[in-house]
Design a protein around this motif. Structure first.
Motif, PDB file in Angstrom:
ATOM      1  N   ARG A 439     -15.783  38.874  88.882  1.00 27.27           N
ATOM      2  CA  ARG A 439     -14.597  38.030  88.778  1.00 27.27           C
ATOM      3  C   ARG A 439     -14.381  37.375  90.134  1.00 27.27           C
ATOM      4  O   ARG A 439     -14.088  38.053  91.122  1.00 27.27           O
ATOM      5  N   ILE A 440     -14.532  36.076  90.174  1.00 23.92           N
ATOM      6  CA  ILE A 440     -14.441  35.332  91.428  1.00 23.92           C
ATOM      7  C   ILE A 440     -13.168  34.495  91.417  1.00 23.92           C
ATOM      8  O   ILE A 440     -12.951  33.681  90.521  1.00 23.92           O
ATOM      9  N   GLY A 441     -12.311  34.706  92.414  1.00 22.71           N
ATOM     10  CA  GLY A 441     -11.087  33.924  92.523  1.00 22.71           C
ATOM     11  C   GLY A 441     -11.304  32.681  93.368  1.00 22.71           C
ATOM     12  O   GLY A 441     -12.008  32.716  94.373  1.00 22.71           O
ATOM     13  N   GLN A 464      -5.704  39.844  96.186  1.00 23.58           N
ATOM     14  CA  GLN A 464      -6.189  40.242  94.861  1.00 23.58           C
ATOM     15  C   GLN A 464      -7.553  40.909  94.937  1.00 23.58           C
ATOM     16  O   GLN A 464      -7.917  41.710  94.073  1.00 23.58           O
ATOM     17  N   VAL A 465      -8.347  40.586  95.986  1.00 13.87           N
ATOM     18  CA  VAL A 465      -9.637  41.258  96.188  1.00 13.87           C
ATOM     19  C   VAL A 465      -9.402  42.718  96.552  1.00 13.87           C
ATOM     20  O   VAL A 465     -10.064  43.624  96.049  1.00 13.87           O
ATOM     21  N   TYR A 466      -8.452  42.935  97.432  1.00 14.74           N
ATOM     22  CA  TYR A 466      -8.108  44.308  97.840  1.00 14.74           C
ATOM     23  C   TYR A 466      -7.596  45.113  96.649  1.00 14.74           C
ATOM     24  O   TYR A 466      -7.880  46.307  96.521  1.00 14.74           O
ATOM     25  N   PHE A 470      -9.937  40.649  91.673  1.00 13.11           N
ATOM     26  CA  PHE A 470     -11.110  39.809  91.889  1.00 13.11           C
ATOM     27  C   PHE A 470     -12.161  40.610  92.659  1.00 13.11           C
ATOM     28  O   PHE A 470     -11.826  41.469  93.484  1.00 13.11           O
ATOM     29  N   ASP A 471     -13.448  40.323  92.378  1.00 11.02           N
ATOM     30  CA  ASP A 471     -14.525  40.920  93.167  1.00 11.02           C
ATOM     31  C   ASP A 471     -14.746  40.155  94.457  1.00 11.02           C
ATOM     32  O   ASP A 471     -15.251  40.711  95.438  1.00 11.02           O
ATOM     33  N   ASP A 488     -13.408  41.668 103.688  1.00 15.61           N
ATOM     34  CA  ASP A 488     -14.480  41.256 104.588  1.00 15.61           C
ATOM     35  C   ASP A 488     -14.813  39.798 104.330  1.00 15.61           C
ATOM     36  O   ASP A 488     -14.667  39.298 103.212  1.00 15.61           O
ATOM     37  N   TYR A 489     -15.262  39.115 105.375  1.00 18.56           N
ATOM     38  CA  TYR A 489     -15.615  37.701 105.275  1.00 18.56           C
ATOM     39  C   TYR A 489     -17.114  37.507 105.457  1.00 18.56           C
ATOM     40  O   TYR A 489     -17.788  38.301 106.122  1.00 18.56           O
ATOM     41  N   THR A 490     -17.636  36.432 104.888  1.00 19.79           N
ATOM     42  CA  THR A 490     -18.986  36.000 105.248  1.00 19.79           C
ATOM     43  C   THR A 490     -18.919  35.325 106.607  1.00 19.79           C
ATOM     44  O   THR A 490     -17.832  35.080 107.148  1.00 19.79           O
TER      45      THR A 490
END
Length: 632
Positions: A439-441, A464-466, A470-471, A488-490
């Protein structure tokens, strides 16, 4: 006459006899080997006397049987035991008592590490087949493979060698699937579903026949034996399953590849097979359709080698030296004697060489040397020969005997039929079939209320990732410290920061008559005035504090973290307006502060770059002091 003057020599046999068909097949072959051997060597002084014990398919059972044979029967050598796990302890007993242990079915490479001089592996080390398996992976250009193996000494022993062989042909092992020997059907299915959720579709199976049969049965039930999959069996499993009298077993493994030691179909083997079949059916009338297998052939040759070595070693020291132990000792191991004939028999076995049913037979450092491996493809009622692998020639389509000793080769292998009844070579990978979709936000539309309005700020979206709603989040989400505490960030692809935009006062330099404006009677204040106008643009606002002190209205992009910075500078929340685009921002500037518009706008550098080209002549950035981590 020779039999009346022969000297009996006790030897032990430790095999799984009660419930294991292979054990009974092997024992019958050992008995026939001695019968054939002494019929051909009637003048020999020695006669091996077999003392068979059932190891009951158990490690402790095998150890107890070996201990009984060494201590109470004082055997000169032991043929067996059946499995690598059983052999582990029995080998140590043989070393302690100087009694040679000849196992023709314990194949795990880990047994070599015991470094017992009294252990003779009368079969092939499992590590000898890994290059044949990796050659298959290489020829079809499969880049990944997953080993599936039983969780014990037999299963684990081959893995380091297999991984090294695969890496040598540029194939990686992304996962190792370990199956307990006591696994239930449900546990097997659970592990298979895990494999279905991965991308790799090349599987190398190394386990015993009973467990392998169940594994393939469940794999077929859940659709893993269909087109696109590749299954390769190690030699032990190939021998077990292809010799099974149950037709449902071969039906389950259609399209599977297998490797097995190459044993030429000689006249000697054909004749022996007929004689063995007759004798086995007479001795075991209740067993129907038993087939001679590689274990039986290796048992026959091992018994022959032992008979030769015992004769060569002689009968001078057939006794045991009793252990010197105190009367208070209560363990059988402490009272274990030592064979006086052990060193002589050890030397004789090491130098024994003959032509056996399985080929040239001799030991090097206690190990049989590997022959060619045969590659088979399961189709119809059995395994179809598709090629061979040799240490010197690699994969070849055919081996042609020349002058009885040398081999000529024909390159390539025959066409394969893979699972799904297809000759199309699988890619070796596929789309995971049982994996949950990610699930990508993304900002704005998907992260929205039913009326289409955003469901929250960028901070809300990232959070929402936390919360695992969302994944991941993909979009123009700036890296800031507060967000990095729970996601985490890219790596950032663009540098970012927060800047202030203010309007430019009055004129535009695009006016063709602009140079006349500073003209006076004194030509020199002209040069200075024109230079000033061209290099210093007149700003309505020159400092952020000025905006705060005057109570000016300012703007920021809706949903941005910039709001927190603006409030932190001291602006009253009632003086802060929002915009959603560069057009809306320009419109707010046009109205002016206090008239529904703004005197300055706070925004991130990447968005300012979007705004400035369109309205370059009317706005200026006056502050670049607010830095962020960039856009990932």
């Amino acid at each position: 006459m020779a039999e009346n003057t022969s000297i009996p020599v006790n030897v032990g046999v430790v095999l799984d006899l009660d419930s294991d068909l292979d054990g009974r097949i092997a024992l019958s072959c050992i008995e026939m080997a001695l019968s054939d051997f002494y019929a051909a060597h009637g003048d020999y002084k020695t006669r091996l006397v077999l003392n068979a014990r059932d190891s009951m398919k158990d490690v402790v059972g095998a150890a107890a049987a070996a201990l009984d044979l060494i201590k109470n029967v004082e055997v000169q050598a032991i043929l067996g035991p059946t499995t690598s796990m059983q052999a582990n302890f029995v080998i140590d007993l043989g070393e302690k008592a100087r009694v040679p242990i000849l196992s023709f079915s314990a194949t795990s490479p880990s047994l070599t590490s015991i470094r017992s001089t009294y252990f003779f592996r009368a079969t092939l080390n499992d590590s000898t087949q890994v290059n044949a398996i990796s050659a298959l992976v290489q020829v079809f250009k499969w880049k990944e493979a997953v080993p599936i193996y039983v969780d014990n000494v037999y299963g684990e022993g081959i893995i380091p060698y297999l991984i090294d062989a695969l890496q040598a042909v540029d194939a990686r092992v992304p996962y190792r699937s370990v199956i307990s020997p006591s696994a239930t059907d449900e546990q097997i299915v659970e592990e298979l579903y895990k494999l279905m959720g991965m991308q790799t579709r090349v599987f190398i199976v190394h386990m015993y026949g009973s467990l392998g049969t169940r594994l393939f049965s469940k794999a077929k039930e859940i659709g893993m034996m269909s087109e696109g999959s590749v299954w390769i069996m190690s030699d032990g499993l190939t021998a077990d399953l292809l010799s099974s009298p149950n037709p449902s077993v071969t039906e389950t493994i259609q399209g599977v590849l297998g490797v097995k030691p190459y044993v030429p179909s000689t006249k000697e083997i054909q004749d022996f097979r007929v004689r063995w079949k007759r004798k086995f059916q007479q001795d075991n009338p209740y067993i129907i359709d038993a087939e001679l297998n590689i274990y039986g052939l290796r048992g026959y040759d091992a018994a022959t080698a032992l008979a030769l070595a015992v004769e060569k070693a002689g009968t001078t020291n057939l006794g045991f030296r009793k252990a010197n132990v105190s009367s208070s000792s209560s363990t059988d191991l402490s009272s274990l004697g030592v064979s006086l004939n052990g060193p002589s028999l050890l030397q004789a076995l090491s130098n024994t060489s003959f032509k056996g049913l399985t080929g040239d037979y001799h030991f090097v450092d206690g190990q049989l040397q590997p022959p060619a491996f045969q590659i088979v493809n399961v189709n119809g009622n059995g395994g179809r020969e598709i090629g061979f692998w040799t240490p010197t020639k690699g994969l070849v389509k055919q081996l042609i005997p020349s002058n009885g000793t040398n081999w000529n080769s024909v390159s390539g292998i025959s066409t394969l039929i893979f699972p799904g009844d297809t000759t199309v070579v699988p890619k070796g990978w596929g789309i995971p079939t049982k994996e949950n979709k990610l699930r990508i936000g993304v900002p704005y539309v998907p992260f929205a209320k039913p009326d289409g309005e955003p469901a929250g700020t960028y901070n809300d979206l990232v959070y929402q990732v936390y919360l695992k709603y969302f994944d991941a989040v993909v979009g123009d989400v700036t890296i800031i410290y507060s967000r990095s505490l729970y996601v985490d960030y890219t790596w950032p692809f663009m540098e970012s920061g927060v800047s202030v935009i203010v309007p430019i006062e009055g004129h535009t330099t695009e006016n063709a008559w602009f140079f006349l404006k500073p003209l006076t009677w004194d030509l020199w204040s002209y040069t200075a005035s024109l230079s000033s106008l061209l290099t210093v643009q007149q700003l309505k606002v020159t400092d952020v504090n000025e905006l705060v002190n005057k109570g000016e209205y300012v703007g920021y992009q809706k949903g941005s973290f910039v709001l927190g910075i603006v409030l932190g500078l001291g602006f009253d929340k009632s003086k802060i307006l929002t915009y959603n685009s560069s057009e809306e921002c320009h419109e707010l500037f046009s109205k002016g502060s206090g008239n529904g518009g703004i005197a300055a706008a706070f925004d991130e550098t990447p968005y300012i770059r979007l705004l400035m080209p369109e309205y370059r002549s009317q706005y200026k950035v006056i502050d670049l002091s607010f830095k962020t981590g960039g856009l990932p």
